[in-house]
Scaffold this active site. Structure first.
Site, PDB file in Angstrom:
ATOM      1  N   ASP A 155      11.341 -12.426   6.517  1.00 22.03           N
ATOM      2  CA  ASP A 155      10.394 -13.500   6.776  1.00 22.03           C
ATOM      3  C   ASP A 155       9.587 -13.766   5.493  1.00 22.03           C
ATOM      4  O   ASP A 155       8.974 -12.837   4.943  1.00 22.03           O
ATOM      5  CB  ASP A 155       9.456 -13.031   7.910  1.00 22.03           C
ATOM      6  N   GLU A 201       5.938   2.478 -18.947  1.00 27.89           N
ATOM      7  CA  GLU A 201       6.752   3.418 -18.190  1.00 27.89           C
ATOM      8  C   GLU A 201       8.195   2.928 -18.156  1.00 27.89           C
ATOM      9  O   GLU A 201       8.975   3.298 -17.291  1.00 27.89           O
ATOM     10  CB  GLU A 201       6.188   3.701 -16.798  1.00 27.89           C
ATOM     11  N   CYS A 246       1.252   3.695 -14.382  1.00 21.47           N
ATOM     12  CA  CYS A 246       0.530   2.436 -14.653  1.00 21.47           C
ATOM     13  C   CYS A 246      -0.845   2.656 -15.280  1.00 21.47           C
ATOM     14  O   CYS A 246      -1.479   1.707 -15.728  1.00 21.47           O
ATOM     15  CB  CYS A 246       0.370   1.628 -13.364  1.00 21.47           C
ATOM     16  N   THR A 256       8.421  -6.071  -5.254  1.00 20.41           N
ATOM     17  CA  THR A 256       7.184  -6.062  -6.056  1.00 20.41           C
ATOM     18  C   THR A 256       7.455  -6.002  -7.567  1.00 20.41           C
ATOM     19  O   THR A 256       6.611  -5.567  -8.330  1.00 20.41           O
ATOM     20  CB  THR A 256       6.302  -4.854  -5.673  1.00 20.41           C
ATOM     21  N   SER A 260       3.013   6.353  -1.405  1.00 19.06           N
ATOM     22  CA  SER A 260       2.381   5.950  -2.669  1.00 19.06           C
ATOM     23  C   SER A 260       1.107   5.158  -2.394  1.00 19.06           C
ATOM     24  O   SER A 260       0.129   5.255  -3.139  1.00 19.06           O
ATOM     25  CB  SER A 260       3.354   5.146  -3.539  1.00 19.06           C
ATOM     26  N   HIS A 266      -5.940  -1.927 -10.335  1.00 17.39           N
ATOM     27  CA  HIS A 266      -4.492  -1.909 -10.568  1.00 17.39           C
ATOM     28  C   HIS A 266      -3.856  -2.620  -9.369  1.00 17.39           C
ATOM     29  O   HIS A 266      -4.161  -2.294  -8.221  1.00 17.39           O
ATOM     30  CB  HIS A 266      -3.956  -0.476 -10.678  1.00 17.39           C
TER      31      HIS A 266
HETATM   32  N1  CAA Z   1       3.919 -11.810   8.185  1.00 22.03           N
HETATM   33  C1  CAA Z   1       2.783 -11.244   7.719  1.00 22.03           C
HETATM   34  N2  CAA Z   1       2.751  -9.969   7.205  1.00 22.03           N
HETATM   35  C2  CAA Z   1       3.900  -9.275   7.163  1.00 22.03           C
HETATM   36  C3  CAA Z   1       5.112  -9.802   7.662  1.00 22.03           C
HETATM   37  C4  CAA Z   1       5.097 -11.130   8.178  1.00 22.03           C
HETATM   38  N3  CAA Z   1       6.197 -11.703   8.644  1.00 22.03           N
HETATM   39  N4  CAA Z   1       6.083  -8.864   7.482  1.00 22.03           N
HETATM   40  C5  CAA Z   1       5.492  -7.788   6.928  1.00 22.03           C
HETATM   41  N5  CAA Z   1       4.181  -8.033   6.738  1.00 22.03           N
HETATM   42  C6  CAA Z   1       3.188  -7.158   6.132  1.00 22.03           C
HETATM   43  C7  CAA Z   1       3.247  -5.741   6.673  1.00 22.03           C
HETATM   44  O1  CAA Z   1       2.484  -5.600   7.854  1.00 22.03           O
HETATM   45  C8  CAA Z   1       2.659  -4.960   5.510  1.00 22.03           C
HETATM   46  O2  CAA Z   1       1.258  -5.099   5.476  1.00 22.03           O
HETATM   47  P1  CAA Z   1       0.315  -3.887   5.909  1.00 22.03           P
HETATM   48  O3  CAA Z   1       0.636  -2.744   4.982  1.00 22.03           O
HETATM   49  O4  CAA Z   1      -1.060  -4.395   5.703  1.00 22.03           O
HETATM   50  O5  CAA Z   1       0.672  -3.572   7.315  1.00 22.03           O
HETATM   51  C9  CAA Z   1       3.193  -5.725   4.267  1.00 22.03           C
HETATM   52  O6  CAA Z   1       3.525  -7.030   4.745  1.00 22.03           O
HETATM   53  C10 CAA Z   1       4.441  -5.121   3.657  1.00 22.03           C
HETATM   54  O7  CAA Z   1       5.419  -5.030   4.649  1.00 22.03           O
HETATM   55  P2  CAA Z   1       6.221  -3.684   4.883  1.00 22.03           P
HETATM   56  O8  CAA Z   1       5.298  -2.524   4.881  1.00 22.03           O
HETATM   57  O9  CAA Z   1       7.134  -3.869   6.026  1.00 22.03           O
HETATM   58  O10 CAA Z   1       7.060  -3.692   3.510  1.00 22.03           O
HETATM   59  P3  CAA Z   1       8.113  -2.653   3.000  1.00 22.03           P
HETATM   60  O11 CAA Z   1       8.403  -1.591   3.988  1.00 22.03           O
HETATM   61  O12 CAA Z   1       9.246  -3.443   2.505  1.00 22.03           O
HETATM   62  O13 CAA Z   1       7.420  -1.922   1.775  1.00 22.03           O
HETATM   63  C11 CAA Z   1       6.067  -1.286  -0.024  1.00 22.03           C
HETATM   64  C12 CAA Z   1       6.233  -2.284   1.123  1.00 22.03           C
HETATM   65  C13 CAA Z   1       6.000   0.121   0.512  1.00 22.03           C
HETATM   66  C14 CAA Z   1       4.782  -1.604  -0.761  1.00 22.03           C
HETATM   67  C15 CAA Z   1       7.275  -1.433  -0.999  1.00 22.03           C
HETATM   68  O14 CAA Z   1       7.306  -2.717  -1.530  1.00 22.03           O
HETATM   69  C16 CAA Z   1       7.275  -0.427  -2.118  1.00 22.03           C
HETATM   70  O15 CAA Z   1       7.781   0.682  -1.995  1.00 22.03           O
HETATM   71  N6  CAA Z   1       6.730  -0.811  -3.321  1.00 22.03           N
HETATM   72  C17 CAA Z   1       6.722   0.033  -4.503  1.00 22.03           C
HETATM   73  C18 CAA Z   1       5.661   1.081  -4.458  1.00 22.03           C
HETATM   74  C19 CAA Z   1       4.272   0.509  -4.600  1.00 22.03           C
HETATM   75  O16 CAA Z   1       4.066  -0.565  -5.139  1.00 22.03           O
HETATM   76  N7  CAA Z   1       3.273   1.266  -4.160  1.00 22.03           N
HETATM   77  C20 CAA Z   1       1.879   0.874  -4.292  1.00 22.03           C
HETATM   78  C21 CAA Z   1       0.994   2.064  -4.572  1.00 22.03           C
HETATM   79  S1  CAA Z   1       1.616   2.983  -5.951  1.00 22.03           S
HETATM   80  C22 CAA Z   1       1.123   2.111  -7.342  1.00 22.03           C
HETATM   81  O17 CAA Z   1       0.256   1.297  -7.256  1.00 22.03           O
HETATM   82  C23 CAA Z   1       1.814   2.375  -8.644  1.00 22.03           C
HETATM   83  C24 CAA Z   1       2.780   1.281  -8.908  1.00 22.03           C
HETATM   84  O18 CAA Z   1       2.432   0.299  -9.545  1.00 22.03           O
HETATM   85  C25 CAA Z   1       4.149   1.381  -8.406  1.00 22.03           C
END
Ligand code: CAA
Length: 445
Positions: free
Chosen positions: A31, A83, A120, A163, A211, A244
């Protein structure tokens, strides 16, 4: 004490863009609102065939050196934070200096060069190193060049793929700066964590959900530590709070947590009491679990209050504008957040000189660092001199199939030729490998 801080900033985005809700989400069967509403992202930047962390870093640095009219001899230090390094011995700063020496008559032979690593967080740490070097009086009147450059790619199919991003931020650290003065007080939250790491591999091993928890836990520690040496932070103390930003949705969570912490025992908590009650206190609960549940309930209520929404809109929202359009630039990300806020202030004619920013940096593995900065006279001219809007508008819009090709092209384990989508113009480009497997670069007029 003479002010030390950031004197100039230049940004270089990867020249390709991927429309996340429009192109990526449908192809992945997702979505689009997961991107726009959930993660808070619209497009991400990617490097063209001839771009990498060196070209993006060198191009940002060249813009900065040219704009400030600097001679290489005036730069005593070049630190690269990344990194995404491709060499375990020779630092990326030597490649960048090599590029720059192709276009300037003078050289950087007397500049101390290095590479900083802590995920980062390293960009902020490199600024710290520069600050300390100047404060210690070892700089001989010279400036430090800090370049945060990354190509943030995840393995295909990893949730982190949503991301991604690529670009560089070049910053000049000097005495009597023109953008922000750095504070001496800093807070740290640091622990040995296994949430995001790259053990001798290009794409990260990530426990995404964990994370996010680690990010929030380390930020909380860092804020408490900052307050122990500075003052009890209040939401009105800061014009903006750049975080960040791996994706804006992460900062939405961190902002709420920070606000709750800062309003504790203040007139804001008093004013909210009639509507949402007082903040749960740990000592009033049977155990930690009960306390945490009460906190979650309070935060849900707090999120909907006019006070919080207005603070978030003024102080955090403006920091997210660039990130929403470029994705995660790892080491550069918090510095994009600062620029995003400053650009917002310039666009809205805000009088920012003398106002404070609370800057919250983070690196997985994991460590958060929080410090205050004071915006100084000259900030507006510096911000208006950058050309980010032009760069963003010129990016080539990738189809999903083209995106797949770009990901392969930048995968170190694949040897993929790819036609470039854009034409280099007055910039450094990657040209191939030398006899010792070093990467080679040329300047294209
Ligand atoms: N409408 C509105 N919102 C929606 C939606 C929809 N149709 N579908 C999903 N969402 C929302 C979810 O509810 C969620 O929000 P909340 O956390 O507030 O509930 C958000 O969108 C993301 O959806 P998911 O959790 O389902 O997404 P995902 O399972 O694909 O994973 C993630 C998200 C874990 C961030 C993933 O992208 C990831 O692993 N990213 C890399 C790690 C990262 O960035 N971590 C951040 C902290 S670590 C850091 O900051 C260092 C760095 O730079 C990496």
């Amino acid at each position: 004490m003479t002010a030390v801080g950031i004197d100039a900033v230049e940004i270089w985005t990867g020249k390709l863009r991927l429309d996340l809700p429009g192109t990526f989400a449908p192809a992945e069967g997702e979505d689009p609102e997961k991107y726009t509403k959930g993660l808070g992202l619209e497009t991400s930047s990617f490097p063209d065939a001839y771009e990498d962390i060196v070209t993006m870093g060198a191009n940002a640095a060249k813009r900065l050196i040219d704009r400030k009219g600097l001679d290489p001899q005036e730069i005593g230090r070049i630190d690269v934070a990344t990194e995404s390094a491709f060499d375990n011995s020779k630092p990326v700063s030597t490649y960048i200096a090599g590029c720059l020496e192709q276009v300037y008559d003078d050289d950087f032979h007397h500049a101390n060069k290095g590479e900083r690593k802590f995920a980062c967080l390293a960009g902020t740490q490199a600024i710290d190193d520069a600050y300390n070097w100047i404060r210690a009086g070892r700089n001989r009147g010279r400036a430090a060049l800090v370049v945060a450059t990354d190509t943030a790619l995840y393995a295909r199919g990893d949730p982190g793929e949503a991301t991604q991003g690529a670009g560089a931020v070049a910053m000049l650290v000097t005495e009597d700066p023109s953008v922000v003065e750095l504070s001496t007080e800093q807070g740290y939250g640091s622990a040995d964590e296994t949430d995001f790491l790259k053990p001798n591999q290009q794409f990260p091993s990530v426990d995404g959900k964990r994370s996010m928890q680690v990010y929030l836990a380390r930020m909380r520690e860092a804020l408490t530590d900052f307050e122990s040496v500075a003052w009890d932070a209040h939401p009105d103390d800061f014009a903006y709070t750049p975080f960040h930003t791996p994706f804006p949705g992460m900062v939405r969570k961190a902002g709420l947590l920070g606000y709750r912490h800062m309003i504790r025992d203040t007139e804001i908590e008093d004013a909210l009491e009639g509507r949402i009650g007082r903040q749960p206190r740990e000592e009033a609960h049977e155990d930690r679990e009960a306390y945490e549940e009460a906190i979650r309930g309070y935060m849900d209520e707090l999120k909907g209050t006019e006070e919080y929404r207005s603070w978030y809109g003024d102080v955090i929202g403006p920091t997210l504008d660039i990130s929403r359009r470029v994705g995660n630039w790892y080491t550069g990300s918090v510095h994009l957040a600062r620029m995003s806020a400053l650009r917002h202030a310039a666009d809205n004619d805000v009088d920012l000189a003398g106002r404070k920013l609370l800057v919250a940096s983070y690196g997985s593995g994991a460590q958060a660092e929080i410090h205050a900065e004071t915006v100084v006279d000259g900030w507006r001219e510096e911000v208006e001199a950058t050309n980010l809007d032009d760069q963003l508008a010129r990016r080539y819009d990738l189809s999903y199939e083209e995106y797949e090709g770009v990901h392969d092209r930048h995968n170190h384990d694949m040897d993929v030729e790819m036609e470039e989508f854009t034409r280099p113009d007055g910039e450094f480009v990657f040209t191939g490998w030398g006899r010792m497997s070093e990467r080679k670069y040329d300047y294209v007029e």
